[in-house]
Design an enzyme around this catalytic site. Structure first.
Site, mmCIF file in Angstrom:
data_model
loop_
_atom_site.group_PDB
_atom_site.id
_atom_site.type_symbol
_atom_site.label_atom_id
_atom_site.label_comp_id
_atom_site.label_asym_id
_atom_site.label_seq_id
_atom_site.Cartn_x
_atom_site.Cartn_y
_atom_site.Cartn_z
ATOM 1 N N SER A 52 -13.120 -19.729 129.757
ATOM 2 C CA SER A 52 -11.708 -20.108 129.768
ATOM 3 C C SER A 52 -11.580 -21.539 130.282
ATOM 4 O O SER A 52 -12.473 -22.371 130.061
ATOM 5 C CB SER A 52 -10.936 -19.095 130.631
ATOM 6 N N LYS B 105 -5.725 -20.768 126.312
ATOM 7 C CA LYS B 105 -6.637 -20.207 127.321
ATOM 8 C C LYS B 105 -5.981 -19.084 128.121
ATOM 9 O O LYS B 105 -6.656 -18.126 128.525
ATOM 10 C CB LYS B 105 -7.151 -21.309 128.248
#
Ligand code: COA
Length: 262
Positions: free
Chosen positions: A146, A164
């Protein structure tokens, strides 16, 4: 390729890494290979794939590369099928393909926003969705890379923040659904990390880097080895009861600025 782990922890395992020909994904692929895993890396650029595979093989590891865009479900599924055919069920899956450029929302077309959403979020879904049939069940570990933008609203990063944040939620939803299959899914959320395309794009000057560092309690950039070691940990039995978790590996940047400054 040195890390803090010394044993052949992943002997006999198969790993599949998207975005594995550069940056954080590449270092994770190298780390898994250095621990005995056979690694298949997926990327878009055959030359970069070949170079990344060569580095692993020259260091004594086992690796192969396959060209496919994570935005293309059929191509990604075919690449995963090829990996299973060559190396057997996939034990470790890393969703590392990502795109980024700094731009204000008003300086970005709908297609610009979509490009990042498609690579980061749809690409992670495509990878996981297509891989499920090839994952070792029980036992597989899935990791998405991420970014701090998932949790921290950031100007000029609306596309990345949205994508994300979606990736972190996606992995947690899949952890709920696939726990019964013995598949674990977690996220590694890097902070500002040295020697990455992301930092080159977001902090191209010394001035930018100094500004970034002011938000990092540990006072330095992270490095790719620290992230690779975390990925290795999540790939082993030591993490066998961990799923649906978000691991910030960011020098504390995610907690900076939340409380009163005294
Ligand atoms: N500012 C505003 N818009 C931008 C931009 C920028 N700096 N860079 C690209 N775009 C827009 C393009 O103009 C295009 O929109 P348009 O068709 O309306 O003109 C859209 O984004 C797609 O660009 P394109 O280059 O065709 O997409 P791509 O799929 O080839 O590339 C990117 C995707 C843009 C994310 C590209 O930067 C990339 O491939 N990055 C991978 C590596 C990377 O970003 N690493 C860092 C990860 S943290």
């Amino acid at each position: 390729m040195a890390g803090i782990f010394r044993d052949n922890l992943l002997a006999g395992k198969t790993a599949y890494v998207t975005g594995g020909s550069s940056g954080i994904g590449q270092r994770m692929a190298e780390r898994l290979a250095s621990q005995g895993a056979t690694v298949m890396i997926q990327g878009r650029d055959q030359e970069k794939l070949d170079a990344a595979v060569k580095l692993i093989v020259d260091a004594g590891g086992k690796a192969d590369g396959i060209s496919a865009d994570v935005r293309d479900y059929a191509a990604t599924e075919a690449a995963l099928a090829k990996c299973q055919e060559l190396f057997g069920p996939i034990d470790i899956l890393i969703a590392g393909a990502a795109g980024n450029f700094p731009a204000p929302a008003l300086g970005m077309s709908s297609n610009g926003f979509k490009a990042v959403m498609d690579i980061d979020l749809l690409g992670s879904f495509n990878l996981c969705r297509a891989a499920h049939q090839f994952l070792r069940k029980p036992g597989a570990s899935v990791i998405a890379i991420s970014a701090g933008q998932a949790q921290a609203p950031t100007a000029f990063q609306s596309h990345v923040c949205a994508a994300k944040a979606g990736v972190e939620m996606l992995m947690q939803c899949l952890a709920l659904e696939w726990g019964k299959d013995g598949i674990r899914l977690n996220c590694i959320t890097p902070g500002p990390t040295d020697d990455t395309e992301g930092m080159r794009r977001l902090a191209p000057s010394e001035e930018h880097r100094a500004k970034v560092l002011r938000g990092v309690p540990l006072g330095r950039l992270g490095n790719r080895d620290e992230l690779a070691d975390l990925a290795l940990f999540l790939s082993t039995e030591a993490a066998s009861y961990i799923t649906g978790s978000i691991f910030n590996c960011d020098g504390g940047s995610s907690i900076a600025g939340r409380g009163l400054t005294l």
